[in-house]
Design an enzyme around this catalytic site. Structure first.
Site, PDB file in Angstrom:
ATOM      1  N   TYR A 118      74.413  16.596  25.690  1.00 10.08           N
ATOM      2  CA  TYR A 118      73.916  15.587  26.620  1.00 10.08           C
ATOM      3  C   TYR A 118      74.688  15.505  27.934  1.00 10.08           C
ATOM      4  O   TYR A 118      74.145  15.777  29.002  1.00 10.08           O
ATOM      5  CB  TYR A 118      73.899  14.205  25.934  1.00 10.08           C
ATOM      6  CG  TYR A 118      72.994  14.178  24.738  1.00 10.08           C
ATOM      7  CD1 TYR A 118      71.611  14.153  24.893  1.00 10.08           C
ATOM      8  CD2 TYR A 118      73.497  14.224  23.430  1.00 10.08           C
ATOM      9  CE1 TYR A 118      70.762  14.159  23.801  1.00 10.08           C
ATOM     10  CE2 TYR A 118      72.652  14.232  22.331  1.00 10.08           C
ATOM     11  CZ  TYR A 118      71.280  14.199  22.523  1.00 10.08           C
ATOM     12  OH  TYR A 118      70.450  14.216  21.444  1.00 10.08           O
ATOM     13  N   PRO A 131      63.388  10.935  25.210  1.00  8.93           N
ATOM     14  CA  PRO A 131      62.075  10.843  24.567  1.00  8.93           C
ATOM     15  C   PRO A 131      61.274   9.624  25.026  1.00  8.93           C
ATOM     16  O   PRO A 131      61.843   8.667  25.554  1.00  8.93           O
ATOM     17  CB  PRO A 131      62.416  10.698  23.084  1.00  8.93           C
ATOM     18  CG  PRO A 131      63.869  11.001  22.959  1.00  8.93           C
ATOM     19  CD  PRO A 131      64.478  10.655  24.280  1.00  8.93           C
ATOM     20  N   HIS A 354      68.964   9.695  25.586  1.00 10.49           N
ATOM     21  CA  HIS A 354      69.254  10.147  24.227  1.00 10.49           C
ATOM     22  C   HIS A 354      70.735  10.203  23.841  1.00 10.49           C
ATOM     23  O   HIS A 354      71.078  10.206  22.666  1.00 10.49           O
ATOM     24  CB  HIS A 354      68.626  11.549  24.075  1.00 10.49           C
ATOM     25  CG  HIS A 354      68.182  11.892  22.709  1.00 10.49           C
ATOM     26  ND1 HIS A 354      68.863  11.492  21.575  1.00 10.49           N
ATOM     27  CD2 HIS A 354      67.129  12.613  22.259  1.00 10.49           C
ATOM     28  CE1 HIS A 354      68.237  11.963  20.516  1.00 10.49           C
ATOM     29  NE2 HIS A 354      67.178  12.639  20.896  1.00 10.49           N
ATOM     30  N   LYS A 430      50.801  11.937   4.405  1.00  7.22           N
ATOM     31  CA  LYS A 430      51.757  12.376   3.377  1.00  7.22           C
ATOM     32  C   LYS A 430      51.100  12.458   1.998  1.00  7.22           C
ATOM     33  O   LYS A 430      51.583  13.148   1.102  1.00  7.22           O
ATOM     34  CB  LYS A 430      52.932  11.390   3.322  1.00  7.22           C
ATOM     35  CG  LYS A 430      53.815  11.440   4.554  1.00  7.22           C
ATOM     36  CD  LYS A 430      55.083  10.623   4.379  1.00  7.22           C
ATOM     37  CE  LYS A 430      54.824   9.135   4.502  1.00  7.22           C
ATOM     38  NZ  LYS A 430      56.060   8.349   4.475  1.00  7.22           N
ATOM     39  N   TYR A 463      63.251  24.785  15.720  1.00  4.30           N
ATOM     40  CA  TYR A 463      64.252  23.732  15.520  1.00  4.30           C
ATOM     41  C   TYR A 463      63.562  22.523  14.928  1.00  4.30           C
ATOM     42  O   TYR A 463      62.542  22.066  15.442  1.00  4.30           O
ATOM     43  CB  TYR A 463      64.844  23.379  16.887  1.00  4.30           C
ATOM     44  CG  TYR A 463      65.895  22.282  16.923  1.00  4.30           C
ATOM     45  CD1 TYR A 463      67.214  22.586  17.239  1.00  4.30           C
ATOM     46  CD2 TYR A 463      65.573  20.949  16.685  1.00  4.30           C
ATOM     47  CE1 TYR A 463      68.186  21.589  17.306  1.00  4.30           C
ATOM     48  CE2 TYR A 463      66.534  19.950  16.746  1.00  4.30           C
ATOM     49  CZ  TYR A 463      67.835  20.273  17.059  1.00  4.30           C
ATOM     50  OH  TYR A 463      68.795  19.283  17.127  1.00  4.30           O
ATOM     51  N   SER A 565      60.470  17.584  15.690  1.00  5.33           N
ATOM     52  CA  SER A 565      61.206  16.484  15.083  1.00  5.33           C
ATOM     53  C   SER A 565      60.229  15.547  14.393  1.00  5.33           C
ATOM     54  O   SER A 565      59.179  15.211  14.947  1.00  5.33           O
ATOM     55  CB  SER A 565      61.951  15.730  16.184  1.00  5.33           C
ATOM     56  OG  SER A 565      62.812  14.782  15.644  1.00  5.33           O
ATOM     57  N   GLN A 566      60.601  15.160  13.167  1.00  3.62           N
ATOM     58  CA  GLN A 566      59.813  14.119  12.508  1.00  3.62           C
ATOM     59  C   GLN A 566      60.455  12.774  12.830  1.00  3.62           C
ATOM     60  O   GLN A 566      61.651  12.584  12.588  1.00  3.62           O
ATOM     61  CB  GLN A 566      59.834  14.289  10.981  1.00  3.62           C
ATOM     62  CG  GLN A 566      59.050  13.174  10.343  1.00  3.62           C
ATOM     63  CD  GLN A 566      59.220  12.965   8.840  1.00  3.62           C
ATOM     64  OE1 GLN A 566      59.255  11.832   8.374  1.00  3.62           O
ATOM     65  NE2 GLN A 566      59.292  14.036   8.078  1.00  3.62           N
TER      66      GLN A 566
END
Ligand code: COA
Ligand code: HC5
Length: 637
Positions: A118, A131, A354, A430, A463, A565-566
């Protein structure tokens, strides 16, 4: 910038990051434990981040390269890795030094990580790092509705802040293990400060006189709004409404210099402009008021109306960058850790810087706020006269004006370059993978691999963020979703010569390999942060950089064309971020029980990438994988 690391975990799953609501206290009853001891007691009980064994990392690194580099290259890299890890080699020396660092610090990685990922990263925080988060569309469409909602939102944040201040936040769990709660103490009253080579963060929550105000920005004009009465009670939503109205009516002019747009610049440019900006005492005072504030509330001007089909994608753009200088990009202070954004047409959300924290604590706060705003009107307040919110003044010199113009120009180029597609995958969530005894996250990740393969006929370095919060001050590691198992599966899937029973077997293997990687990553046994640590040590010790780090395979491994990313939430939110490489995609997803929200981003300047195409391919991959599971008699799943 995410060229850095990985991790794992069991089938128990994450206590949803918004698990605030579902978890319990670890600590002793309040009667015997002073409030301030609770947090410390909890934190002290957490394990330290381990340093994985060197050989294990080297072996796993070679496996991770298999699906993404050519065979000859792999052979060459194997030699470099063997040389690195051999007894008495440089790897061993670095490993010992890293173990020593781990013994002498609370977390051997976290401080490094904040710096490297960062504060030393010089691209604009907008799109490249911060984000965005879109809330479900709220039920208002005018200024009055906007102000009323914003007032409730402020009350909701202050309600959450009380839990932070009293240290009564319920501890969260992941896979049955308690998580580090430190990040919650970093998100309010903090701000990033630009520097010439690297930035820094200030956190005023810990000061002896913590701030009692927020900053509100409307028509590019900033205001200080005190949100506590002199007796320490928070202003009620009614009182806040009155104050917000006063702010709006004293900032009706729109031809104001948008000072906030300076924060969208490349960090070195902003660092220079910052020094110049705060040379002026008034400017310095105004900037300091923003930096010290609990958070920033952006009351945005109306955006162009769009169809329902486009709504979420446009809202994501508004949260990520504000639409350029013509729209709301100047109605921000992007260095502020937390900015809530309330549009005039019911579009609401947030943008966050972030460096101090990951998404889950921010989402937990936002879930709380949304629930709070849904409660019926709160207490009526006695209408005692309140001081007028104070407008923050800026003296705009010709040089500052020039910096603002440059920032506008660059922001507009950046805004134009972002391609964003949000989809709500409504066929299942899910529930379907669970019914087939598969980890939903692993199932989605394998679908992403299939979608990418179908578009490009190859696999790419992928990633996925994995939480390291099981460890004291833990941040993240990397789950490398492209594995040999996923590559075998995606290549077989559309191959007509393969039987469905074989395909289903390959799917199960790919999903299980992903879940295994996840389990390793979240327990500190992934490879990326470990390799980064070894590399940073070599740099710190001024040793020649070991050849494994200058190898092209390492560069390929860190060129994440899929950055994913979840981020789950209780409220039906869409979270989003930009790609991390010029020819890549950012994919953020929020899996709910019966649907999944996806935000896919890419850059328009790259002709090979198109966010809508990948989004469409993800949808088809998920549907086709379900069909495979449903059509094929259950084997040994
Ligand atoms: N059969 C049936 N159910 C299963 C299963 C299986 N084989 N495997 C998992 N499940 C269940 C879990 O029990 C869990 O149930 P719940 O919905 O009742 O809680 C659910 O499926 C979800 O589990 P899964 O999909 O495997 O993922 P996860 O919740 O464990 O999350 C990560 C995986 C990687 C996202 C998580 O470990 C993590 O690290 N999250 C943080 C990511 C982050 O920080 N992102 C933001 C960065 S800023
Ligand atoms: C509100 C959602 C925030 C998600 C942000 C996120 O996932 O950031 C990742 C952090 C990390 O350390 O893995 C980085 N990434 C966006 C590049 C995936």
């Amino acid at each position: 910038m995410w060229g850095i690391c990985s991790r794992t975990m069991g089938k128990v799953g994450l206590a949803k990051p918004c698990g605030l609501m579902k978890s319990c206290h670890l600590v002793k009853p309040v009667s015997v434990t002073r409030v301030t001891d609770r947090y410390l007691t909890h934190q002290r009980g957490l394990p330290s981040l381990p340093v994985p064994p060197l050989q294990q990392t080297c072996e796993r690194y070679m496996s991770a390269l298999e699906p993404i580099v050519e065979v000859d290259e792999l052979k060459q890299t194997k030699e470099l890795v063997d040389e690195f890890e051999k007894a008495g080699g440089v790897g061993e020396k670095l490993q010992r030094a890293l173990e020593k660092r781990a013994r002498n610090t609370e977390n051997w990685l976290s401080e490094w990580w904040v710096q490297v990922a960062y504060l030393e990263y010089r691209m604009p925080v907008v799109i490249h790092s911060s984000p965005g988060l879109v809330l479900p569309r709220m039920n208002f469409s005018d200024k009055q509705g906007q102000i009323r909602f914003a007032a409730k939102l402020i009350s909701g944040v202050l309600d959450f802040k009380t839990m932070i201040d009293n240290e009564t936040l319920p501890v969260e769990y992941l896979g049955g293990k308690p998580l580090c709660m430190n990040q919650y103490y970093e998100v309010l009253s903090s701000c990033r400060i630009p520097g010439l080579k690297k930035d820094s963060i200030v956190n005023h929550a810990k000061s002896s006189r913590p701030p009692k105000h927020i900053t509100v920005v409307h028509n590019f004009q900033f205001f200080v709004l005190d949100v506590y009465n002199s007796d320490g009670t928070p202003l009620t939503a009614d009182q806040l409404c009155v104050q917000l109205e006063r702010i709006c009516s004293s900032s009706l002019q729109t031809n104001v210099e948008p000072v906030g747009i300076l924060t969208t610049q490349n960090r070195d440019s902003w660092g220079k402009a910052y020094i110049n900006l705060i040379k002026d005492k008034t400017n310095k005072k105004s900037v300091s008021a923003i930096q010290r504030s609990i958070f920033t509330l952006c009351l945005d001007g109306a955006m162009p109306r769009v169809s329902n089909e486009m709504y979420r994608s446009c809202a994501a753009v508004q949260m990520l960058h504000g639409g350029g200088s013509r729209w709301n990009s100047g109605n921000r202070w992007f260095d502020k850790t937390l900015q809530f954004i309330v549009g005039e047409d019911g579009t609401c959300g947030a943008n966050y810087e972030h460096a101090p924290a990951e998404g889950p604590p921010i989402v937990a706060l936002i879930d709380h706020v949304v629930e709070y705003t849904r409660k019926p009107e709160m207490i009526r307040s006695p209408m005692v006269p309140l001081p007028m919110p104070q407008k923050l003044l800026f003296n705009i010199t010709p040089e500052i004006k020039k910096n603002i113009e440059e920032a506008k120009h660059n922001m507009n180029i950046l805004a134009k370059d972002l391609d964003m597609k949000v989809i709500v995958f409504g066929h299942f969530g899910k529930n379907v993978p669970k019914a087939h005894n598969m980890s939903p996250d692993a199932f989605i990740q394998i679908a992403l691999q299939l979608a990418y393969y179908r578009l490009y006929r190859c696999c790419c370095a992928t990633y996925e963020s994995a939480s390291l919060r099981m460890f004291k001050l833990g941040r993240t590691d990397t789950i490398r979703s492209a594995s040999s198992a996923s590559a075998t599966f995606v290549k077989a899937f559309d191959d007509p010569s393969k039987q469905n029973t074989d395909k289903i077997d390959l799917l199960a293997k790919a999903v299980n390999a992903h879940r295994l990687y996840t389990n390793r990553a979240i327990s500190g046994q992934a490879i990326d942060r470990h390799l980064l640590g070894l590399k940073l040590l070599a740099l710190e010790e001024k040793l020649p950089l070991p050849a494994i780090f200058t190898d092209t395979a390492y560069a390929k491994a860190l060129h994440y064309q899929l950055s994913t990313s979840q981020v789950p939430s209780k409220t039906d939110c869409v979270m989003c971020f930009g790609p991390v490489v010029n020819n890549g995609f950012g994919v953020c997803y929020n899996p709910m029980n019966d649907h999944i929200n996806f935000a896919v981003s890419s850059f328009n300047t790259c002709e090979e990438t198109n966010a809508a195409h990948l989004a469409q391919a993800i949808e088809s991959a998920l549907l086709d994988m379900r069909t495979l599971l449903e059509q094929t008699p259950r084997a040994k799943l």
